[in-house]
Scaffold this motif. Sequence first.
Motif, mmCIF file in Angstrom:
data_model
loop_
_atom_site.group_PDB
_atom_site.id
_atom_site.type_symbol
_atom_site.label_atom_id
_atom_site.label_comp_id
_atom_site.label_asym_id
_atom_site.label_seq_id
_atom_site.Cartn_x
_atom_site.Cartn_y
_atom_site.Cartn_z
ATOM 1 N N TYR A 48 -5.375 21.661 15.863
ATOM 2 C CA TYR A 48 -6.507 20.846 15.409
ATOM 3 C C TYR A 48 -6.071 19.574 14.687
ATOM 4 O O TYR A 48 -6.802 18.606 14.643
ATOM 5 N N ASP A 49 -4.838 19.563 14.144
ATOM 6 C CA ASP A 49 -4.390 18.365 13.425
ATOM 7 C C ASP A 49 -4.086 17.205 14.375
ATOM 8 O O ASP A 49 -3.957 16.072 13.955
ATOM 9 N N GLN A 50 -3.996 17.517 15.683
ATOM 10 C CA GLN A 50 -3.653 16.463 16.645
ATOM 11 C C GLN A 50 -4.869 15.928 17.400
ATOM 12 O O GLN A 50 -4.820 14.847 17.959
ATOM 13 N N TRP A 51 -5.935 16.709 17.426
ATOM 14 C CA TRP A 51 -7.022 16.403 18.361
ATOM 15 C C TRP A 51 -7.623 15.023 18.149
ATOM 16 O O TRP A 51 -8.009 14.661 17.045
ATOM 17 N N PHE A 52 -7.725 14.313 19.245
ATOM 18 C CA PHE A 52 -8.325 12.980 19.287
ATOM 19 C C PHE A 52 -7.640 12.019 18.305
ATOM 20 O O PHE A 52 -8.270 11.159 17.726
ATOM 21 N N ARG A 53 -6.350 12.217 18.146
ATOM 22 C CA ARG A 53 -5.607 11.316 17.270
ATOM 23 C C ARG A 53 -4.507 10.632 18.066
ATOM 24 O O ARG A 53 -4.001 11.164 19.029
ATOM 25 N N GLY A 54 -4.131 9.470 17.567
ATOM 26 C CA GLY A 54 -3.029 8.743 18.175
ATOM 27 C C GLY A 54 -3.515 7.744 19.215
ATOM 28 O O GLY A 54 -4.691 7.339 19.221
ATOM 29 N N ASP A 55 -2.611 7.374 20.115
ATOM 30 C CA ASP A 55 -2.924 6.342 21.105
ATOM 31 C C ASP A 55 -3.976 6.816 22.092
ATOM 32 O O ASP A 55 -4.030 7.989 22.448
ATOM 33 N N VAL A 56 -4.805 5.865 22.532
ATOM 34 C CA VAL A 56 -5.860 6.152 23.510
ATOM 35 C C VAL A 56 -5.631 5.305 24.743
ATOM 36 O O VAL A 56 -5.395 4.099 24.627
ATOM 37 N N SER A 57 -5.683 5.935 25.912
ATOM 38 C CA SER A 57 -5.525 5.196 27.166
ATOM 39 C C SER A 57 -6.677 5.531 28.097
ATOM 40 O O SER A 57 -7.356 6.551 27.919
ATOM 41 N N ALA A 58 -6.845 4.685 29.099
ATOM 42 C CA ALA A 58 -7.898 4.915 30.084
ATOM 43 C C ALA A 58 -7.281 5.399 31.391
ATOM 44 O O ALA A 58 -6.171 5.016 31.743
ATOM 45 N N PHE A 59 -7.995 6.293 32.064
ATOM 46 C CA PHE A 59 -7.560 6.721 33.392
ATOM 47 C C PHE A 59 -8.760 6.689 34.330
ATOM 48 O O PHE A 59 -9.910 6.598 33.889
ATOM 49 N N ALA A 60 -8.494 6.747 35.621
ATOM 50 C CA ALA A 60 -9.586 6.653 36.592
ATOM 51 C C ALA A 60 -9.135 7.284 37.898
ATOM 52 O O ALA A 60 -7.947 7.503 38.125
ATOM 53 N N GLY A 61 -10.112 7.590 38.738
ATOM 54 C CA GLY A 61 -9.746 8.152 40.036
ATOM 55 C C GLY A 61 -10.944 8.271 40.952
ATOM 56 O O GLY A 61 -12.096 8.063 40.546
ATOM 57 N N ALA A 62 -10.652 8.591 42.193
ATOM 58 C CA ALA A 62 -11.707 8.780 43.182
ATOM 59 C C ALA A 62 -11.311 9.903 44.122
ATOM 60 O O ALA A 62 -10.132 10.077 44.430
ATOM 61 N N SER A 63 -12.303 10.684 44.544
ATOM 62 C CA SER A 63 -12.028 11.674 45.580
ATOM 63 C C SER A 63 -13.039 11.474 46.700
ATOM 64 O O SER A 63 -14.189 11.108 46.451
ATOM 65 N N TYR A 64 -12.580 11.685 47.909
ATOM 66 C CA TYR A 64 -13.442 11.451 49.062
ATOM 67 C C TYR A 64 -13.308 12.604 50.045
ATOM 68 O O TYR A 64 -12.197 12.971 50.442
ATOM 69 N N ASP A 65 -14.450 13.213 50.396
ATOM 70 C CA ASP A 65 -14.439 14.302 51.373
ATOM 71 C C ASP A 65 -14.557 13.714 52.768
ATOM 72 O O ASP A 65 -15.609 13.198 53.139
ATOM 73 N N LEU A 66 -13.469 13.801 53.547
ATOM 74 C CA LEU A 66 -13.508 13.258 54.906
ATOM 75 C C LEU A 66 -14.261 14.217 55.816
ATOM 76 O O LEU A 66 -15.113 13.819 56.593
ATOM 77 N N THR A 67 -13.942 15.509 55.706
ATOM 78 C CA THR A 67 -14.683 16.535 56.441
ATOM 79 C C THR A 67 -14.970 17.661 55.447
ATOM 80 O O THR A 67 -14.666 17.542 54.275
ATOM 81 N N ASP A 68 -15.546 18.761 55.944
ATOM 82 C CA ASP A 68 -15.802 19.898 55.069
ATOM 83 C C ASP A 68 -14.513 20.468 54.510
ATOM 84 O O ASP A 68 -14.503 21.088 53.454
ATOM 85 N N ARG A 69 -13.439 20.299 55.256
ATOM 86 C CA ARG A 69 -12.186 20.911 54.848
ATOM 87 C C ARG A 69 -11.202 19.955 54.198
ATOM 88 O O ARG A 69 -10.326 20.377 53.460
ATOM 89 N N LEU A 70 -11.328 18.697 54.506
ATOM 90 C CA LEU A 70 -10.275 17.748 54.139
ATOM 91 C C LEU A 70 -10.793 16.733 53.139
ATOM 92 O O LEU A 70 -11.834 16.125 53.349
ATOM 93 N N SER A 71 -10.086 16.573 52.033
ATOM 94 C CA SER A 71 -10.478 15.520 51.098
ATOM 95 C C SER A 71 -9.246 14.781 50.598
ATOM 96 O O SER A 71 -8.131 15.305 50.619
ATOM 97 N N PHE A 72 -9.496 13.544 50.172
ATOM 98 C CA PHE A 72 -8.411 12.687 49.698
ATOM 99 C C PHE A 72 -8.646 12.291 48.247
ATOM 100 O O PHE A 72 -9.789 12.192 47.809
ATOM 101 N N GLN A 73 -7.538 12.071 47.542
ATOM 102 C CA GLN A 73 -7.653 11.681 46.144
ATOM 103 C C GLN A 73 -6.768 10.481 45.850
ATOM 104 O O GLN A 73 -5.693 10.343 46.418
ATOM 105 N N LEU A 74 -7.254 9.646 44.938
ATOM 106 C CA LEU A 74 -6.467 8.526 44.441
ATOM 107 C C LEU A 74 -6.739 8.456 42.952
ATOM 108 O O LEU A 74 -7.892 8.546 42.531
ATOM 109 N N GLU A 75 -5.666 8.316 42.149
ATOM 110 C CA GLU A 75 -5.917 8.220 40.706
ATOM 111 C C GLU A 75 -4.957 7.256 40.042
ATOM 112 O O GLU A 75 -3.848 7.015 40.524
ATOM 113 N N TYR A 76 -5.436 6.728 38.920
ATOM 114 C CA TYR A 76 -4.597 5.922 38.048
ATOM 115 C C TYR A 76 -4.350 6.772 36.815
ATOM 116 O O TYR A 76 -5.276 7.128 36.097
#
Lengths: 697, 219
Positions: free
Chosen positions: A173-201
């Motif tokens: 608990y002494d660490q939570w939400f403390r220190g440096d903060v960065s942003a991340f992002a991503g996208a997922s795309y379902d090409l078919t019912d079985r196949l999906s792709f991901q891209l993230e920063y």
Amino acid sequence: MVAPAQAQDLRTLNTNAYGTHGGLIDMPTAEMAPEGEITTTVSHGADATRTTVTFQATPRLSASFRYSGLTGLRQRTNKGLLRLFTTYYDRSFDLRFRFLDETANRPAVAVGFRDFVGTALYGSEYIVATKSIGEDLRLTGGIGWGRLGSHGAFGSTGSRPNTILGLGGVPTYDQWFRGDVSAFAGASYDLTDRLSFQLEYSSDGYDREVRDGLLDRESSLNVGVDYKIGEAFRLSAYSLYGDELGVSLSWTMNTKEPSVRGGYERAPLPVAVREEAAIADLGWTLEDGTRDTIRGRVAKTLAKEEIELHAFDLRARSARVAIRNPTYGMAPQAVGRTARVLTRTLPASVETLTIVQVVNGIPSSTITFARSDLEKLENAPARDILAAAEFRDGYTLGRDLPLQEDAFPRFYYSVGPYVKPGLFDPGEPLRADAGVRVKGDYQIAPGWVASGSVSLKLLGNLDETPGPRPGQAKAPQVRSNIGLYVGEEDPKIDRLTIANYAKPTRNTYSRVTAGYLESMYAGVSGELLWKPVDSSLAIGAEVNYVEPRDFDQLFDLRTRNTPGGQIPHVSGHLSAYYDLGNGFHTRVDAGRYLAGDWGATLALDREFANGWRVGVFATKTEISSDDFGEGSFDKGIRVTLPIAWGTGKPTTQKFSSTLRPVARDGGQRVHVNGRLYDTVRGTHRPEMAKTWGKFWR
Amino acid sequence: MNVRALLITGAVTAGLALAGCTNNPSRKATALTVGKQILQPGGKKDTSETYVQRVSREAATALENTDLPVGTVLLPARDTGAVLVRIETNGPYGTWGTGDRSSITMRDGMITATRGLGDDLMSSDIDGVLSLVAQKSEGTAERVQRFLDGENKIYEVRTRCRISVQGSATRGPTMVREACRGDDVAFENRYAVNTAGQIVESKQWINARNGHAVVKRLR
């Protein structure tokens, strides 16, 4: 057809490299799995192989337990030295909570804690939003602290300490939400019912891995592909930071989706409706031997339903029928089938039917029906017959019934293989013994049960589990020397006891068990439970007097003296059990534990009406974190799986397992079979009401 | 059939001391019984003859051997069927049993409950639709069907159903159609109703697992 209304908004069965549900790779999302989903993911990438089990406890809350093996990691010890591990094993826990669901114009938003207990190798917190665009595209953006704030920080919220609290095992608990903060992002795309792709920063700098030369972080972009092999299995492959390739395989199941809903069992007998004229006829009460004929017919018809007649009392206008239910995991079904059998077998003048459920030889509840209600409500919703049923304590109507001749004595045996796993030893995380086990139960007289179990190990390596390191013990060694008990290969007596169960008064139950209680202790255990038949609250008390058993687990006892002190004779607890509703159950125990340490245990379980249970517990006693050793205090996870959920055939059998990351000497209790709460609770109104729909099944 | 659930239980049962032999009726699930079910999930399949042929052959025998009302039911979605014999009545409800101890409960030929099929219909409210169908009148009415969910809790499927009469036959039974629609569900039932207002033949939706039941009253 889609069954009960449940929001399927932003649900996914895909898991990321950390084994939590989400469509990205290293970064979290605000997606959740369907409620009740349990997914196991094994992922391998960069320096680590992680096995993660994630449980979706409620539609908004998910919890994960992860066991990671890291290679080539250098750890800084307390003295500032560098240690190089060939493989370093690490346990971690995650929690995620979605506090906003997605709407047409707003993303779903979740807050999460990754590795929030103990050494926090992966420690990070995040707030993340995910929005779906059409059916197939999902966009995610968030901010993270800890590891998720270790690359490209745009700000900071105070400083993040890197000391470990206690000896690990404590929320960071002494660490939570403390220190440096960065942003991340991503996208997922379902090409078919079985196949999906991901891209993230990614906002994870992989500082330690880079420093130890395990990964070159050449890029912040990761791409991945996920393939659904079948309903249960998914396979993913992904690039990590332009340097490594990762793969993961996941396997998923849902506690709310049994092999077949409602079960496969054969149809019950229908209710037989009496003719008006016959109801007034009491002629049968005058004839000799009629009662015995009827009793025989009831027993035989119940046997066809796989229910055992225990005791029987027939009057002109009423009947009390005590049953044992060895078959139906859902008690309402056993009672419902018994009620229908009675409508077909009892003389028409008998209007009041009282069904007594007998557990361990004692009447744990009685349910009284008006026979005309059963006739009238057979085709109505099940809730109608529940409203008409009268639950009473077994003490009122369940005692002094004429027993069936075959009620006592009864002997049951079973012979079968067993597997006993030993987990999480840093030297060898998975050990196991396997062998043959013979069990017997002798029901001697009402409430008296003699019971034993003997096992013969055929193969296994549990005996290689290292014992306590000398000079380290700060408390009597009550559990940490378990390794010494598994060493011998002779047949072992797992337990050998005689127990008495009784119902001293209304609302109370008692148990006394004496003998070889468990593999490590022999002695006497006494328990008293207060549990009214319609109450969600129960109060219990237990006192145990024990002697440690000899390591060979035959009939000898051994000295109570251990390097950490003398094992006291007496331990005991006061317990409170409460059904919180909405599928949650809690329990608090307070008292003296095996090593003589005073303290309390808090347990919280997510219970599903079909018998599945997933819970956590933690015990804090007066033994300090330093004296307790690794983990700081006792805690663990426990799971119960009802066998009928898998087979679709009714059975009272369950499989239960308790998982402790570290087993130490603080906060330990003696194991005794047949503790009262779980044996009587299932026959009481609050529990039976949950699955009352099974009454007419 | 949820294979996932079955597989994990098979693994657990095999691995964790539930196999072996016992005389205890509460410990009957062994690795063997679970294993059998994994290999043979839906029970035995008909082989030499189709289930339709088998049911009609068995129906002929049943008509000879009992004086009770007899009918047949086919579940095309599950490739199975059975002869029905009415084994009990309770007011307007009749319970019809099969040889393998499944049962269907009907009110004037309209299915209100099933037992032993798996994912059974537990009870139904059909007052409105039944009265329209029996009277061969067009109109709209509510229908409620209750099932057990995966936790063994009851849930209701509520639909609004439009009853339409498919031309009025001068001879023989009248064909009546019932089209039902609710949240996430839509289905259609068809009934052949005789001049006395009894359903003599029908195709009635139960649920996704069991599909339509094709019921025919023979006596």
